[in-house]
Design a protein around this motif. Structure first.
Motif, short mmCIF file in Angstrom:
data_model
loop_
_atom_site.label_atom_id
_atom_site.label_comp_id
_atom_site.label_asym_id
_atom_site.label_seq_id
_atom_site.Cartn_x
_atom_site.Cartn_y
_atom_site.Cartn_z
N ASP A 63 0.93 -1.10 0.26
CA ASP A 63 0.00 0.00 0.10
C ASP A 63 0.94 1.12 -0.23
N ILE A 64 1.99 1.38 0.74
CA ILE A 64 2.70 2.66 0.93
C ILE A 64 3.57 2.60 -0.22
N SER A 65 4.10 1.43 -0.62
CA SER A 65 4.83 1.66 -1.91
C SER A 65 4.11 2.10 -3.14
N ALA A 66 2.91 1.85 -3.21
CA ALA A 66 2.03 2.41 -4.39
C ALA A 66 1.91 3.89 -4.21
N ALA A 67 1.55 4.29 -2.81
CA ALA A 67 1.70 5.60 -2.45
C ALA A 67 2.72 6.62 -2.85
N LEU A 68 3.98 5.77 -2.91
CA LEU A 68 5.27 6.40 -2.99
C LEU A 68 5.92 5.68 -4.30
N PRO A 69 5.45 6.04 -5.45
CA PRO A 69 5.86 5.45 -6.53
C PRO A 69 7.36 5.97 -7.09
N GLU A 70 7.71 6.93 -6.78
CA GLU A 70 9.02 7.60 -6.83
C GLU A 70 10.09 6.97 -5.99
N HIS A 71 9.75 6.27 -5.18
CA HIS A 71 10.68 5.76 -3.95
C HIS A 71 11.15 4.18 -4.35
N VAL A 72 12.47 4.11 -3.91
CA VAL A 72 12.81 2.50 -3.95
C VAL A 72 12.32 2.12 -2.30
N ALA A 73 11.70 1.01 -2.53
CA ALA A 73 11.09 0.51 -1.16
C ALA A 73 11.81 -0.73 -0.91
N ILE A 74 12.08 -0.64 0.50
CA ILE A 74 12.84 -2.02 1.09
C ILE A 74 12.06 -2.48 2.22
N PHE A 75 11.73 -3.73 2.29
CA PHE A 75 11.11 -4.24 3.47
C PHE A 75 12.00 -5.24 4.15
N CYS A 76 12.07 -4.95 5.80
CA CYS A 76 13.03 -5.80 6.56
C CYS A 76 12.09 -6.54 7.77
N PRO A 77 11.85 -7.80 7.37
CA PRO A 77 11.10 -8.67 8.20
C PRO A 77 11.68 -8.97 9.36
N ALA A 78 11.15 -9.05 10.52
CA ALA A 78 11.49 -9.46 11.82
C ALA A 78 11.03 -10.68 12.11
N ALA A 79 9.85 -11.21 11.53
CA ALA A 79 9.14 -12.45 11.94
C ALA A 79 8.23 -12.92 10.85
N GLN A 80 7.92 -14.17 10.91
CA GLN A 80 6.72 -14.71 9.97
C GLN A 80 5.92 -15.54 11.02
N GLY A 81 4.76 -14.98 11.26
CA GLY A 81 3.84 -15.44 12.06
C GLY A 81 2.36 -15.76 11.24
N ILE A 82 1.51 -15.61 12.16
CA ILE A 82 0.08 -15.96 11.29
C ILE A 82 -1.05 -14.65 11.61
N LEU A 83 -1.69 -14.35 10.76
CA LEU A 83 -2.81 -13.50 10.77
C LEU A 83 -4.19 -14.37 10.52
N TRP A 84 -5.27 -13.83 10.95
CA TRP A 84 -6.24 -14.45 11.07
C TRP A 84 -7.47 -14.09 9.91
N ASP A 85 -8.06 -14.77 9.21
CA ASP A 85 -9.21 -14.36 8.49
C ASP A 85 -10.53 -15.44 9.04
N GLY A 86 -10.96 -14.79 9.78
CA GLY A 86 -12.20 -15.63 10.29
C GLY A 86 -11.30 -16.97 11.17
N ASP A 87 -11.74 -18.00 10.67
CA ASP A 87 -11.08 -19.16 11.39
C ASP A 87 -9.85 -19.65 10.68
N GLU A 88 -9.54 -18.87 9.52
CA GLU A 88 -8.51 -19.52 8.89
C GLU A 88 -7.18 -18.53 9.10
N THR A 89 -6.10 -19.36 9.18
CA THR A 89 -4.62 -18.59 9.26
C THR A 89 -4.10 -18.41 8.04
N VAL A 90 -3.41 -17.22 8.03
CA VAL A 90 -2.42 -16.79 6.73
C VAL A 90 -1.29 -16.39 7.16
#
Length: 266
Positions: A63-90
């Motif tokens: 979302d923020i990458s799209a809001a700043l199209p003239e910027h180089v975007a670098i994502f630095c992950p700290a962890a991978q866990g789960i989020l919930w979509d109702g009763d399903e995990t993502v």
């Protein structure tokens, strides 16, 4: 050059944050609490930690990458866990991101951890993994480089007191900055440190010649009305003596998170 630091609150106020950042378009954006969910097919998912449930913008990084199209975007992950979509995990990654306008070439950078390491199989027990990112840019306007670093300090359920882990994270941040910066560089270090102004963290960062602008310039609050707990300090921005500060603001309006943006012009 305009540099902004913001804890994005997982995109909880996505529409407000995206509109504000697209309008301000700082040359460098240091953004913490960023969600990146490659497998998501919905815009919103839930983070659950016991009784604590918080809506998360599933692809806040995109979302923020799209809001700043003239910027180089670098994502630095700290962890991978789960989020919930109702009763399903993502499966979802969480961390911080840096956005640099394309007119400022990145001539050096380092991503590393200030607490623990990358957690691939869940967010883990508190205090969880925390990362930092350092970039060294060439500023053609002044004809010299600038090194900018940010981190998201660990959250301790006991509060914002000094602990051995917090002092160690400050030492690790210093090490990351030293690995990228060269002698004489202008330095800007910022982030959601999760400490009080009297923390020993600032004494450790002073070894780099850094002084804080938030407390140093009389600001007493870096949180918005969305934050209901006591203790209004969390975010800080520090500079060394080679930085000429043209303006510094703790932005009160609009509210785009439960944290206020910090904005410096150098």
């Amino acid at each position: 050059m305009r540099i902004m630091c913001l804890n994005g609150w997982g995109g909880t106020l996505h529409e407000e944050a995206r509109a504000y950042l697209a309008r301000e378009a700082p040359d460098v954006l240091c953004l913490q609490e960023v969600v990146h969910t490659p497998a998501a097919n919905k815009d919103w998912l839930d983070y659950r930690d016991g009784d604590h449930v918080l809506p998360q913008r599933a692809n806040f990084f995109q979302d923020i990458s799209a809001a700043l199209p003239e910027h180089v975007a670098i994502f630095c992950p700290a962890a991978q866990g789960i989020l919930w979509d109702g009763d399903e995990t993502v499966p979802s990654q969480w961390g911080l991101a840096t956005f640099v306008h394309r007119r400022f070439p990145i001539v050096g950078q380092m991503q590393g951890f200030v607490h623990k390491g990358f957690s691939p199989d869940g967010y883990g027990e508190h205090p969880r993994s925390r990362s930092a990112h350092v970039v060294r840019l060439h500023d053609f306007d002044l004809g010299k480089p600038i090194t900018i670093a940010h981190m998201h300090g660990l959250r301790d359920l006991r509060g914002k007191i000094d602990t051995p882990e917090r002092l160690a994270q400050a030492q690790r941040l210093v090490g990351l900055v030293q690995a990228v910066a060269e002698p004489g560089d202008r330095l800007v270090v910022c982030g959601d440190f999760n400490v009080e102004p009297d923390s020993q963290t600032f004494g450790i960062l002073a070894s780099l010649g850094l002084k804080d602008l938030v407390v140093g310039r009389g600001h007493s609050d870096t949180r918005t009305s969305h934050y209901k707990k006591p203790g209004r300090y969390a975010d800080y921005m520090l500079v060394n003596e080679t930085v000429e500060v043209l303006a510094f603001t703790v932005v009160e309006q609009p509210e785009v998170s439960d944290h206020r943006p910090l904005l410096i012009e150098v």
